[in-house]
Every structure is written in structure tokens, then in C-alpha cells.
Motif scaffolding. Structure first.
Motif, short mmCIF file in Angstrom:
data_model
loop_
_atom_site.label_atom_id
_atom_site.label_comp_id
_atom_site.label_asym_id
_atom_site.label_seq_id
_atom_site.Cartn_x
_atom_site.Cartn_y
_atom_site.Cartn_z
N ILE A 1 0.80 -0.91 0.42
CA ILE A 1 -0.37 0.23 -0.05
C ILE A 1 0.45 1.77 0.02
N TYR A 2 1.06 2.14 -1.35
CA TYR A 2 1.83 2.93 -0.95
C TYR A 2 1.05 4.60 -0.84
N TYR A 3 1.67 5.66 -1.31
CA TYR A 3 1.28 6.86 -2.00
C TYR A 3 2.32 7.35 -3.15
N SER A 4 2.07 7.90 -4.02
CA SER A 4 3.88 8.08 -5.50
C SER A 4 2.79 9.30 -5.60
N ALA A 5 3.57 10.66 -5.19
CA ALA A 5 2.55 12.08 -6.41
C ALA A 5 3.45 11.60 -7.75
N THR A 6 4.49 11.58 -7.99
CA THR A 6 5.67 11.69 -9.24
C THR A 6 6.34 10.31 -9.56
N GLY A 7 5.66 9.00 -9.38
CA GLY A 7 6.00 7.80 -9.60
C GLY A 7 7.11 7.39 -8.54
N THR A 8 8.24 7.80 -7.84
CA THR A 8 9.18 7.36 -7.09
C THR A 8 8.89 6.16 -6.89
N THR A 9 7.70 5.96 -5.50
CA THR A 9 7.68 5.46 -5.05
C THR A 9 7.17 4.36 -4.78
N TYR A 10 6.05 4.95 -6.74
CA TYR A 10 5.13 3.64 -7.19
C TYR A 10 6.34 2.34 -8.11
N LYS A 11 7.60 3.20 -8.31
CA LYS A 11 8.32 2.34 -8.92
C LYS A 11 9.08 1.36 -8.36
N ILE A 12 9.58 1.76 -6.60
CA ILE A 12 9.72 0.48 -5.44
C ILE A 12 9.16 -0.25 -5.12
N GLY B 1 4.22 2.17 1.80
CA GLY B 1 5.38 3.50 1.20
C GLY B 1 4.87 4.60 1.62
N ALA B 2 5.58 5.57 1.46
CA ALA B 2 5.09 6.98 0.66
C ALA B 2 6.62 7.62 0.89
N PRO B 3 6.65 8.81 -0.05
CA PRO B 3 7.54 9.79 0.02
C PRO B 3 7.59 10.59 0.95
N THR B 4 8.75 10.34 2.13
CA THR B 4 8.69 11.74 3.08
C THR B 4 8.64 13.25 2.75
N ARG B 5 7.36 13.74 3.76
CA ARG B 5 7.60 15.69 3.51
C ARG B 5 7.95 15.55 5.09
N TYR B 6 9.13 16.65 5.02
CA TYR B 6 9.80 17.13 6.64
C TYR B 6 9.92 15.39 7.72
N GLY B 7 10.17 14.98 6.60
CA GLY B 7 10.78 13.66 7.88
C GLY B 7 9.86 12.40 7.88
N ALA C 1 4.28 11.10 3.68
CA ALA C 1 3.43 11.89 2.94
C ALA C 1 2.18 11.54 4.13
N ALA C 2 0.50 12.94 3.83
CA ALA C 2 -0.29 12.76 4.75
C ALA C 2 -1.26 11.56 3.70
N GLN C 3 -1.13 11.58 2.87
CA GLN C 3 -1.91 10.91 1.74
C GLN C 3 -2.37 9.23 2.58
N LEU C 4 -0.76 8.75 2.76
CA LEU C 4 -0.64 7.11 2.69
C LEU C 4 -1.41 7.39 5.27
N LYS C 5 -0.67 8.25 5.52
CA LYS C 5 -0.83 8.74 6.53
C LYS C 5 -2.67 9.00 7.13
N GLN C 6 -3.24 9.55 5.94
CA GLN C 6 -5.01 9.38 6.72
C GLN C 6 -5.43 8.05 6.15
N PHE C 7 -5.03 7.27 5.19
CA PHE C 7 -5.14 5.50 4.81
C PHE C 7 -5.39 5.02 6.16
N ILE C 8 -3.80 5.52 6.78
CA ILE C 8 -3.67 4.75 8.35
C ILE C 8 -4.43 5.06 9.01
N ASP C 9 -4.73 6.42 9.49
CA ASP C 9 -5.70 6.73 10.57
C ASP C 9 -7.21 5.91 10.37
N THR C 10 -7.55 5.54 8.93
CA THR C 10 -8.96 5.41 8.96
C THR C 10 -9.15 3.08 9.84
#
Length: 203
Positions: free
Chosen positions: A7-18, A80-86, A89-98
Motif C-alpha cells: 500500500i503506497y502513495y506516490s506523486a510523481t512515480g518514485t515510490t510507485y516504481k519501488i 510506502g510513501a515519500p517523506t514530507r518533512y521527515g 506523506a499525508a495521503q498514506l497517513k490519512q489511510f492509516i488513520d482509518t
């Protein structure tokens, strides 16, 4: 057969490729794998302003979005998600919060957990993001499986916590070292999970 949800979030494709490389490794080890994205939260104007972001969304429009049913189905969950300020990313965190309902029923206990990330810079939060994702697994009662240095590729990638890549703001795609490390992580998670599947659980 071992069941793994990536389960991942990717904006421009880096974490998607991983994520796809992790899928390769897990499938090579005989696992059934679901690759699932989380819901995009960014406004349309932000996505449209970045060509890489808008093109990647189009590229992955057929990737299904993760649900709580996917978590319940899986023997292992790889986040998996890119880091945002260490932090993730909020998109994955939002899913986790559900996931509270599953957590409250103990349905995530003893599942295998693992994580991966990417960052814009070499010191942009790789480890802190992975550790933050792993905090989720502690609360779920999951069993964390990191790649460690259990394969020679890990001495090249250098991150025992989980696969990570420095993308220079999405301009540098994952190289073969990062992708091979991801394949190893998927393989390791699948193999370790297979040793637990079908084992009796004791309270």
C-alpha cells in the motif's frame, strides 16, 4: 499461499516504481500480491501545476485504491510513501488513520509489517519516515520485518530499515541498486511471512 498487500502513495512515480519492484521480489518468492494506492488528497490545481504529478496520476489510474478489506485479507502489509518533512506523506497517513476499526478488533495483530520510502535529498528523512511508518505496526501488534543486511545488495543500498531512494524532487528515478534492494525486501517479507502463515496463534 502468502498474501501481501503493498500500500503506497506516490506523486510523481518514485515510490510507485519501488512498490512494483517489491512486488516482483514477493512474487518470485511465491506470494500473492496486491499493489494498492491510497486516495489523493491534493487539490487539482496543485496536481495540474506539476507535469510529472499529473502524468503519473494518469499512468496509474487503473491501480485500485486500498481498503480496510485489503488489510484484513493480507498476511503481510508493506507501507510506502515519500517523506514530507521527515514524516510519511499525508495521503498514506490519512489511510492509516482509518484503520481504527480493525485495530480495535485485533485484526491486525501478528501480521507482518515492512516499509519503504523516497526523499528529495540524501538527508531528507529516509530513516525517520521509515521509523514513523513502523510505529504504526507497533500499535497494530504486527511483526516488523526489515531488510537488515541479510543480502549483499543491502551493503550497496545502505538502509537496513527499508528500501529508500534519493529522487532529487522526482527527477532521478530509482536506480538498479534501489530496485534490487526493493526486490530483496519483497522476497524477504514473503519468505518470513510464509513461516508464520498457518501457524497456531497463542493468546
Amino acid at each position: 499461499m502468502t498474501k501481501i498487500a503493498i500500500i503506497y502513495y506516490s506523486a510523481t512515480g518514485t515510490t510507485y516504481k519501488i512498490a512494483r519492484a517489491i512486488e516482483e521480489g514477493a512474487k518470485q518468492a511465491g506470494a500473492e500480491v496486491r499493489v494498492l494506492k491510497v486516495k489523493e488528497l491534493a487539490p487539482e490545481e496543485a496536481i495540474a501545476s506539476n507535469e510529472g504529478w499529473s502524468s503519473h496520476r494518469l499512468e496509474t489510474q487503473d491501480v485500485p485504491e486500498a481498503t480496510l478489506d485489503d488489510l484484513e485479507w493480507a498476511d503481510a502489509i508493506i507501507l510506502g510513501a515519500p517523506t514530507r518533512y521527515g514524516m510519511p506523506a499525508a495521503q498514506l497517513k490519512q489511510f492509516i488513520d482509518t484503520t481504527g476499526p480493525l485495530w480495535g478488533q485485533g485484526k491486525l495483530v501478528n501480521k507482518i509489517g515492512s516499509s519503504f520510502t523516497s526523499a528529495a535529498t540524501a538527508h531528507g528523512g529516509h530513516e525517520s519516515t521509515l521509523l514513523s511508518l513502523n510505529n504504526t505496526f507497533y500499535h497494530w501488534g504486527s511483526i516488523i520485518v526489515g531488510p537488515g543486511y541479510a543480502d549483499p545488495i543491502q551493503f550497496q543500498s545502505g538502509n537496513p530499515y527499508g528500501t529508500s531512494h534519493t529522487s532529487q524532487n522526482g527527477t532521478v528515478p530509482p536506480n538498479e541498486v534501489a530496485l534490487d534492494a526493493a526486490r530483496f525486501q519483497g522476497k524477504r517479507v514473503a519468505e518470513v511471512t510464509a513461516t508464520f502463515v498457518g501457524q497456531p496463534q497463542h493468546a
